[in-house]
Design a protein around this motif. Structure first.
Motif, PDB file in Angstrom:
ATOM      1  N   ASN A  50      -2.131   8.619 -10.399  1.00 34.91           N
ATOM      2  CA  ASN A  50      -2.740   7.931  -9.265  1.00 34.91           C
ATOM      3  C   ASN A  50      -4.202   7.647  -9.550  1.00 34.91           C
ATOM      4  O   ASN A  50      -4.973   8.569  -9.829  1.00 34.91           O
ATOM      5  N   LEU A  51      -4.589   6.375  -9.461  1.00 34.53           N
ATOM      6  CA  LEU A  51      -5.962   5.953  -9.728  1.00 34.53           C
ATOM      7  C   LEU A  51      -6.661   5.605  -8.429  1.00 34.53           C
ATOM      8  O   LEU A  51      -6.142   4.825  -7.619  1.00 34.53           O
ATOM      9  N   ASN A  52      -7.848   6.180  -8.247  1.00 28.00           N
ATOM     10  CA  ASN A  52      -8.623   5.922  -7.043  1.00 28.00           C
ATOM     11  C   ASN A  52     -10.024   5.477  -7.416  1.00 28.00           C
ATOM     12  O   ASN A  52     -10.649   6.058  -8.300  1.00 28.00           O
ATOM     13  N   GLY A  53     -10.538   4.477  -6.717  1.00 31.76           N
ATOM     14  CA  GLY A  53     -11.824   3.902  -7.087  1.00 31.76           C
ATOM     15  C   GLY A  53     -13.033   4.643  -6.588  1.00 31.76           C
ATOM     16  O   GLY A  53     -14.152   4.323  -6.967  1.00 31.76           O
ATOM     17  N   HIS A  82       4.660  13.985   4.171  1.00 31.07           N
ATOM     18  CA  HIS A  82       4.318  14.555   5.473  1.00 31.07           C
ATOM     19  C   HIS A  82       3.175  15.554   5.401  1.00 31.07           C
ATOM     20  O   HIS A  82       2.488  15.798   6.400  1.00 31.07           O
ATOM     21  N   GLU A  83       2.958  16.133   4.234  1.00 31.94           N
ATOM     22  CA  GLU A  83       1.930  17.179   4.105  1.00 31.94           C
ATOM     23  C   GLU A  83       0.506  16.635   4.229  1.00 31.94           C
ATOM     24  O   GLU A  83      -0.442  17.409   4.383  1.00 31.94           O
ATOM     25  N   ILE A  84       0.318  15.323   4.161  1.00 32.16           N
ATOM     26  CA  ILE A  84      -1.039  14.770   4.202  1.00 32.16           C
ATOM     27  C   ILE A  84      -1.209  13.777   5.347  1.00 32.16           C
ATOM     28  O   ILE A  84      -2.019  12.857   5.268  1.00 32.16           O
ATOM     29  N   THR A 141       0.831  -1.205   0.000  1.00 32.31           N
ATOM     30  CA  THR A 141       0.000   0.000   0.000  1.00 32.31           C
ATOM     31  C   THR A 141       0.867   1.256   0.000  1.00 32.31           C
ATOM     32  O   THR A 141       2.077   1.197   0.217  1.00 32.31           O
ATOM     33  N   ASP A 142       0.226   2.395  -0.187  1.00 28.96           N
ATOM     34  CA  ASP A 142       0.963   3.653  -0.158  1.00 28.96           C
ATOM     35  C   ASP A 142       1.154   4.155   1.274  1.00 28.96           C
ATOM     36  O   ASP A 142       1.597   5.276   1.481  1.00 28.96           O
ATOM     37  N   ARG A 143       0.857   3.293   2.243  1.00 30.63           N
ATOM     38  CA  ARG A 143       1.185   3.590   3.635  1.00 30.63           C
ATOM     39  C   ARG A 143       2.120   2.522   4.206  1.00 30.63           C
ATOM     40  O   ARG A 143       2.136   2.257   5.408  1.00 30.63           O
ATOM     41  N   ARG A 166      -4.257   9.084  -3.107  1.00 29.54           N
ATOM     42  CA  ARG A 166      -3.715  10.459  -3.110  1.00 29.54           C
ATOM     43  C   ARG A 166      -3.896  11.168  -4.454  1.00 29.54           C
ATOM     44  O   ARG A 166      -2.974  11.779  -4.979  1.00 29.54           O
ATOM     45  N   ILE A 167      -5.088  11.155  -5.003  1.00 33.31           N
ATOM     46  CA  ILE A 167      -5.286  11.727  -6.335  1.00 33.31           C
ATOM     47  C   ILE A 167      -5.079  13.230  -6.370  1.00 33.31           C
ATOM     48  O   ILE A 167      -4.640  13.777  -7.383  1.00 33.31           O
TER      49      ILE A 167
END
Length: 552
Positions: free
Chosen positions: A461-464, A224-226, A130-132, A471-472
């Motif tokens: 970045n693709l988000n469903g 860090h900004e998000i 994941t992106d985390r 993070r679109i």
């Protein structure tokens, strides 16, 4: 300590505990008050895993089990158009996504091998980075969960508080402790926070999730900004290396970038300051509406000055030193893909799975390759990549060749393979409207075929759904899943960026593209950018100045 500022109370009852507002204002707050989510583990082990899926009551199934990293996955065959029309129980499959938390993205080879074996034997071979910096498995049966926990915990891993209204995984630089240009290694602070606070009932009932990032890299490699709270490496002119404190970042449907508090924090004080920030969120956070329960709304209402005053006066009992703003990160990519020197003369090797998708067999093969290269540890990145540390110079070429045979591109990774991320999407997620993983992988393949010489950094970045797990709003090209004329499609966000000049992407008025049009659209915009960019201009800078006609 005498107070010079009083924390302002919300204009209406927002369920802020600090003001005695303990009325349970929504169903989630009622469930959390009735029983701490941490307690569900005992029921999973003694009842649900023995009696099966049908024995799980809804309040545990769709709420408390998240405290142990478990979400029901989407029932197959339900199209995106029905996502918002069905009740939760109609979307539930009798299988789970299981999230393994990897604080700092750190894994030993033994740990990674165990995850690969669990995936292969008990999760149909599934695994996503994941992106985390977590790894997610799918197709997990409730009957197998205790055995999965036993295997994970035997090697020092956990799923505790990987989901839920709790402190989630702590992001850390994938090259902490090894990068030649590192300002300060934040690993001791990550370990201290995990040891002291993860699983602590004092912080297991927050208004919503709480996200943390700690990195001493000058490349700002933990977004860090998000995050709700971030500690960013910086050198104080008098006090030396430490961290700059940021709070209140998050995306989703109401994106906000974090704000600096102007405070410098030494490494040894990071856990204490972290406890203060999360304490403010627990006590003053809004609990009335779920969509206003993130820390960002409190920070937006208070402002940085008030937030810092409350932190110092009520939670720390002392003033923090003022500190400098971190310098802008160096130009270039921050994904750690490729071969890079470590400070000790060895190398780290970053590889790019396509849109973060791996598998159990791939992970165990990766372990075999890393062992032969003399490594004993890997790191995951916030860009859905994997990094092998501590590789001797004479083992690098063999490792790179082996990784690329697995489909984990290193030196041959294209801009599109390096820069494309995707959330879980319609395949497994109950909130999704469109498919993302398969479409993202197909998009990468098609763009590599059409634009084989395109080399400029570009994030796609693709988000469903609107929740922005991928993070679109801070991508060069952010694609939010929508229905376009009844078909799967995307709303386009362009020119988002992180860094000192961070900004949210702009939407092009009226622009929605179908999934089938996606390769044509990205090719068109990428080609225009390559033709029109000035000097070292980044895509986000070009998109900011380009006419809307050029972006359509």
């Amino acid at each position: 300590m005498a107070h010079t500022r009083i924390a302002p109370r919300a204009a209406r009852n927002e369920g802020q505990w600090a003001f005695g507002d303990r009325e349970l204002l929504n169903a989630n707050e009622e469930l959390k008050a009735a029983d701490d989510g941490l307690n569900v583990r005992a029921r999973i082990e003694t009842v649900y895993s023995r009696d099966g899926f049908a024995s799980i009551p809804g309040e545990d199934l769709r709420c408390r089990m998240r405290w142990w990293g478990l979400y029901t996955q989407r029932r197959p065959g339900i199209d995106g158009g029905r996502t918002a029309t069905l009740e939760p129980h109609e979307l539930d499959d009798e299988y789970f996504m299981l999230r393994v938390r990897c604080d700092g993205g750190r894994l030993t080879l033994r740990q990674l091998r165990v995850i690969g074996e669990i995936s292969t034997e008990l999760a149909r071979g599934t695994a996503d980075i994941t992106d985390r910096q977590n790894i997610q498995l799918h197709w997990v049966r409730i009957e197998d969960v205790p055995e999965i926990w036993r295997r994970l915990e035997a090697v020092g891993l956990t799923t505790q508080e990987a989901c839920g209204d709790v402190p989630r995984v702590i992001l850390g630089s994938p090259v902490a402790g090894v990068a030649a240009d590192e300002i300060i290694d934040g690993t001791p602070a990550i370990d201290a926070i995990h040891r002291r606070y993860i699983g602590d009932p004092a912080f297991s009932n927050l208004p919503r999730k709480f996200k943390t990032a700690i990195s001493g890299s000058p490349h700002h490699d933990v977004v860090h900004e998000i995050n709700d709270v971030s500690f960013v490496g910086v050198v104080h002119p008098e006090l030396g290396p430490g961290f700059d404190l940021w709070v209140g970042g998050a995306l989703a449907a109401n994106p906000m970038l974090a704000v600096r508090l102007g405070a410098w924090v030494p490494l040894e004080a990071v856990p204490e300051v972290w406890e203060g920030v999360i304490g403010i969120f627990r006590d003053y956070g809004y609990r009335r509406l779920r969509n206003r329960a993130r820390l960002k709304f409190l920070v937006a209402d208070w402002g940085a000055e008030v937030f810092r005053d409350v932190l110092e006066q009520e939670y720390l009992g002392r003033r923090l030193d003022d500190g400098p703003e971190p310098p802008a990160p160096p130009l270039g990519r921050r994904d750690h893909v490729g071969v890079h020197p470590q400070r000790d003369g060895r190398f780290y090797v970053g590889a790019a799975p396509t849109v973060g998708r791996v598998s159990g067999p791939m992970l165990t093969s990766l372990v075999d390759l890393a062992e032969r290269a003399g490594s004993d540890r890997v790191r995951l990145t916030v860009e859905q990549k994997v990094v092998v540390l501590d590789v001797a110079a004479d083992r690098v070429d063999e490792l790179v060749a082996g990784l690329e045979q697995l489909g984990l591109e290193v030196t041959g990774a294209s801009t599109f393979r390096r820069g494309t991320m995707a959330c879980t999407g319609l395949e497994f997620c109950k909130l999704a409207i469109v498919e993302t993983k398969a479409r993202g992988a197909a998009l990468v393949d098609e763009l590599e075929r059409r634009l084989p010489t395109f080399e400029h950094p570009l994030t796609i970045n693709l988000n469903g759904c609107p929740n922005s797990c991928a993070r679109i709003q801070v991508a060069d090209i952010g694609l939010k899943g929508v229905l376009a004329g009844g078909d799967e499609g995307f709303q386009v966000h362009l020119g988002g960026a992180l860094g000192i000049d961070g900004r949210l992407g702009r939407t092009v008025r009226g622009l929605r593209i179908t999934a089938e049009e996606l390769p044509d659209y990205v090719e068109r915009v990428a080609t225009r950018f390559a033709a029109q960019r000035e000097d070292d201009e980044a895509f986000a800078q070009w998109a900011l100045r380009a006419d809307e006609a050029e972006l359509a």
